[in-house]
Design a protein around this motif. Structure first.
Motif, PDB file in Angstrom:
ATOM      1  N   GLY A  10       0.991  -1.184   0.021  1.00  9.28           N
ATOM      2  CA  GLY A  10       0.276   0.011  -0.372  1.00  9.28           C
ATOM      3  C   GLY A  10       1.120   1.604  -0.063  1.00  9.28           C
ATOM      4  N   ASP A  11       2.062   0.894   0.237  1.00  5.12           N
ATOM      5  CA  ASP A  11       2.928   2.016   0.743  1.00  5.12           C
ATOM      6  C   ASP A  11       3.260   2.458  -0.898  1.00  5.12           C
ATOM      7  N   VAL A  12       3.515   4.638  -1.389  1.00  7.72           N
ATOM      8  CA  VAL A  12       3.938   4.864  -2.774  1.00  7.72           C
ATOM      9  C   VAL A  12       5.844   4.133  -3.201  1.00  7.72           C
ATOM     10  N   ALA A  13       5.793   3.178  -3.737  1.00  7.53           N
ATOM     11  CA  ALA A  13       7.443   3.157  -4.636  1.00  7.53           C
ATOM     12  C   ALA A  13       7.868   4.073  -4.504  1.00  7.53           C
ATOM     13  N   PRO A  14       9.023   4.449  -4.176  1.00  9.80           N
ATOM     14  CA  PRO A  14       9.645   5.922  -3.957  1.00  9.80           C
ATOM     15  C   PRO A  14      10.542   5.793  -4.792  1.00  9.80           C
ATOM     16  N   ALA A  15      10.557   7.159  -6.044  1.00  9.07           N
ATOM     17  CA  ALA A  15      10.395   7.331  -6.747  1.00  9.07           C
ATOM     18  C   ALA A  15      12.992   6.379  -7.525  1.00  9.07           C
ATOM     19  N   PHE A  16      12.615   6.388  -8.703  1.00  8.86           N
ATOM     20  CA  PHE A  16      14.204   6.550  -8.967  1.00  8.86           C
ATOM     21  C   PHE A  16      14.436   6.785 -10.145  1.00  8.86           C
ATOM     22  N   SER A  17      15.492   7.321 -10.163  1.00 12.43           N
ATOM     23  CA  SER A  17      16.344   6.880 -12.001  1.00 12.43           C
ATOM     24  C   SER A  17      17.969   6.603 -11.972  1.00 12.43           C
ATOM     25  N   PRO A  93      16.356  -4.824 -17.947  1.00 11.62           N
ATOM     26  CA  PRO A  93      17.285  -3.873 -16.585  1.00 11.62           C
ATOM     27  C   PRO A  93      17.947  -4.059 -15.529  1.00 11.62           C
ATOM     28  N   LEU A  94      18.888  -3.970 -15.851  1.00 12.34           N
ATOM     29  CA  LEU A  94      19.933  -4.012 -14.877  1.00 12.34           C
ATOM     30  C   LEU A  94      20.282  -2.520 -14.344  1.00 12.34           C
ATOM     31  N   LEU A  95      20.066  -1.940 -13.051  1.00 19.48           N
ATOM     32  CA  LEU A  95      19.899  -0.576 -13.006  1.00 19.48           C
ATOM     33  C   LEU A  95      20.973  -0.679 -11.573  1.00 19.48           C
ATOM     34  N   SER A  96      21.908   0.496 -11.929  1.00 19.47           N
ATOM     35  CA  SER A  96      23.208   0.454 -10.834  1.00 19.47           C
ATOM     36  C   SER A  96      22.874   1.291 -10.051  1.00 19.47           C
ATOM     37  N   ASP A  97      22.859   1.361  -8.786  1.00 21.27           N
ATOM     38  CA  ASP A  97      23.221   2.114  -7.686  1.00 21.27           C
ATOM     39  C   ASP A  97      24.380   2.536  -6.198  1.00 21.27           C
ATOM     40  N   PRO A  98      25.035   2.571  -7.499  1.00 21.54           N
ATOM     41  CA  PRO A  98      26.487   2.269  -6.363  1.00 21.54           C
ATOM     42  C   PRO A  98      26.310   3.232  -4.565  1.00 21.54           C
ATOM     43  N   GLU A  99      25.602   4.628  -4.820  1.00 21.44           N
ATOM     44  CA  GLU A  99      25.606   5.857  -4.062  1.00 21.44           C
ATOM     45  C   GLU A  99      24.909   4.976  -2.804  1.00 21.44           C
ATOM     46  N   ARG A 100      23.840   3.963  -3.124  1.00 17.62           N
ATOM     47  CA  ARG A 100      22.739   3.107  -2.722  1.00 17.62           C
ATOM     48  C   ARG A 100      21.745   3.927  -2.017  1.00 17.62           C
ATOM     49  N   SER A 101      21.325   5.337  -2.622  1.00 19.93           N
ATOM     50  CA  SER A 101      20.433   5.488  -1.936  1.00 19.93           C
ATOM     51  C   SER A 101      18.708   5.234  -2.586  1.00 19.93           C
ATOM     52  N   THR A 102      19.155   4.325  -3.462  1.00 22.52           N
ATOM     53  CA  THR A 102      17.383   4.079  -3.889  1.00 22.52           C
ATOM     54  C   THR A 102      17.327   2.620  -3.322  1.00 22.52           C
ATOM     55  N   LEU A 103      18.330   2.002  -3.048  1.00 19.13           N
ATOM     56  CA  LEU A 103      18.368   0.783  -1.852  1.00 19.13           C
ATOM     57  C   LEU A 103      18.358   1.392  -0.308  1.00 19.13           C
ATOM     58  N   GLU A 104      18.823   2.370  -0.152  1.00 17.25           N
ATOM     59  CA  GLU A 104      18.198   2.586   1.102  1.00 17.25           C
ATOM     60  C   GLU A 104      16.683   3.578   0.993  1.00 17.25           C
ATOM     61  N   ALA A 105      16.238   3.833  -0.225  1.00 15.86           N
ATOM     62  CA  ALA A 105      15.105   4.217   0.256  1.00 15.86           C
ATOM     63  C   ALA A 105      13.531   2.840   0.824  1.00 15.86           C
ATOM     64  N   TRP A 106      14.121   1.948  -0.304  1.00 17.01           N
ATOM     65  CA  TRP A 106      12.926   0.784  -0.824  1.00 17.01           C
ATOM     66  C   TRP A 106      13.751   0.139   0.938  1.00 17.01           C
ATOM     67  N   GLY A 107      14.010   0.179   1.840  1.00  8.06           N
ATOM     68  CA  GLY A 107      14.841  -0.578   3.092  1.00  8.06           C
ATOM     69  C   GLY A 107      15.569  -2.418   2.484  1.00  8.06           C
ATOM     70  N   ALA A 108      16.093  -1.434   1.301  1.00  7.57           N
ATOM     71  CA  ALA A 108      17.004  -3.298   0.909  1.00  7.57           C
ATOM     72  C   ALA A 108      18.242  -2.611   1.108  1.00  7.57           C
ATOM     73  N   PHE A 109      19.151  -1.330   2.343  1.00  2.00           N
ATOM     74  CA  PHE A 109      20.352  -1.709   2.806  1.00  2.00           C
ATOM     75  C   PHE A 109      19.845  -1.647   3.898  1.00  2.00           C
ATOM     76  N   GLY A 110      20.710  -2.630   4.799  1.00  2.00           N
ATOM     77  CA  GLY A 110      21.043  -1.693   6.231  1.00  2.00           C
ATOM     78  C   GLY A 110      21.589  -2.970   6.812  1.00  2.00           C
ATOM     79  N   GLU A 111      21.703  -3.163   8.059  1.00  5.05           N
ATOM     80  CA  GLU A 111      21.684  -4.315   8.940  1.00  5.05           C
ATOM     81  C   GLU A 111      20.730  -5.858   8.141  1.00  5.05           C
ATOM     82  N   LYS A 112      21.482  -7.154   8.346  1.00  2.00           N
ATOM     83  CA  LYS A 112      21.200  -7.999   8.696  1.00  2.00           C
ATOM     84  C   LYS A 112      22.254  -9.132   8.703  1.00  2.00           C
ATOM     85  N   THR A 113      21.791 -10.362   9.053  1.00  2.77           N
ATOM     86  CA  THR A 113      22.689 -10.973   9.392  1.00  2.77           C
ATOM     87  C   THR A 113      23.831 -12.039   8.658  1.00  2.77           C
TER      88      THR A 113
END
Length: 157
Positions: A10-17, A93-113
């Motif tokens: 239900g959340d709005v998907a964070p925009a990315f380019s 398409p494979l997209l590049s996010d070396p700054e990890r800003s999109t990864l972080e906006a989507w909750g896909a970068f952070g703590e993991k085991t």
């Protein structure tokens, strides 16, 4: 480390380019009016990420036939993504996010085991974004092997 904020149905998907493997900009807005699977993976050309990408490749005809496009996003540079795409004959398409800003906006970068230790890195995650740009499916900490088959069952494709 603070817990990573996660997206929910239900959340709005964070925009990315972001640049694709050829350096062309691809935006989430390019898929407005269509459903799109956006998946995040740690690193191109590693065993698990290769298995997952090939599973998406092998399921692409059925996914596209059901009105779903696929985008893969990692922190890899476009040149590495191009080599990965070409080596594995990936057709989405494979997209590049070396700054990890999109990864972080989507909750896909952070703590993991990983191997019993808490580390900071890419959280293997998959989302389905609906035609209106809202999250329809949000799956975190997915397994590389068997994930695409499970996702297809979950969304009845």
């Amino acid at each position: 480390m603070a817990p990573t904020a996660r997206l929910e149905v239900g959340d709005v998907a964070p925009a990315f380019s972001l640049p694709d493997a050829d350096g062309n900009t691809v935006s989430l807005a390019d898929f407005a009016g269509r459903k799109v699977i956006v998946y995040f993976y740690p690193a191109a050309s590693t065993p698990g990420c290769t298995k997952q990408a090939c599973d998406f490749r092998d399921s692409l005809a059925e996914l596209n036939g059901a009105g779903l496009d696929v985008l893969g996003i990692s922190p890899d540079k476009p040149q590495k993504l191009a080599a990965f795409r070409d080596a594995e004959e990936l057709t989405f398409p494979l997209l590049s996010d070396p700054e990890r800003s999109t990864l972080e906006a989507w909750g896909a970068f952070g703590e993991k085991t990983m191997y019993g230790k808490t580390v900071k890195g890419v959280i293997r995650s998959t989302f389905v974004v609906d035609e209106q740009g809202k999250i329809e499916v949000a799956q975190y900490n997915v397994k590389a092997t068997g994930h695409v088959a499970k996702l297809r069952r979950d969304i009845s494709v």
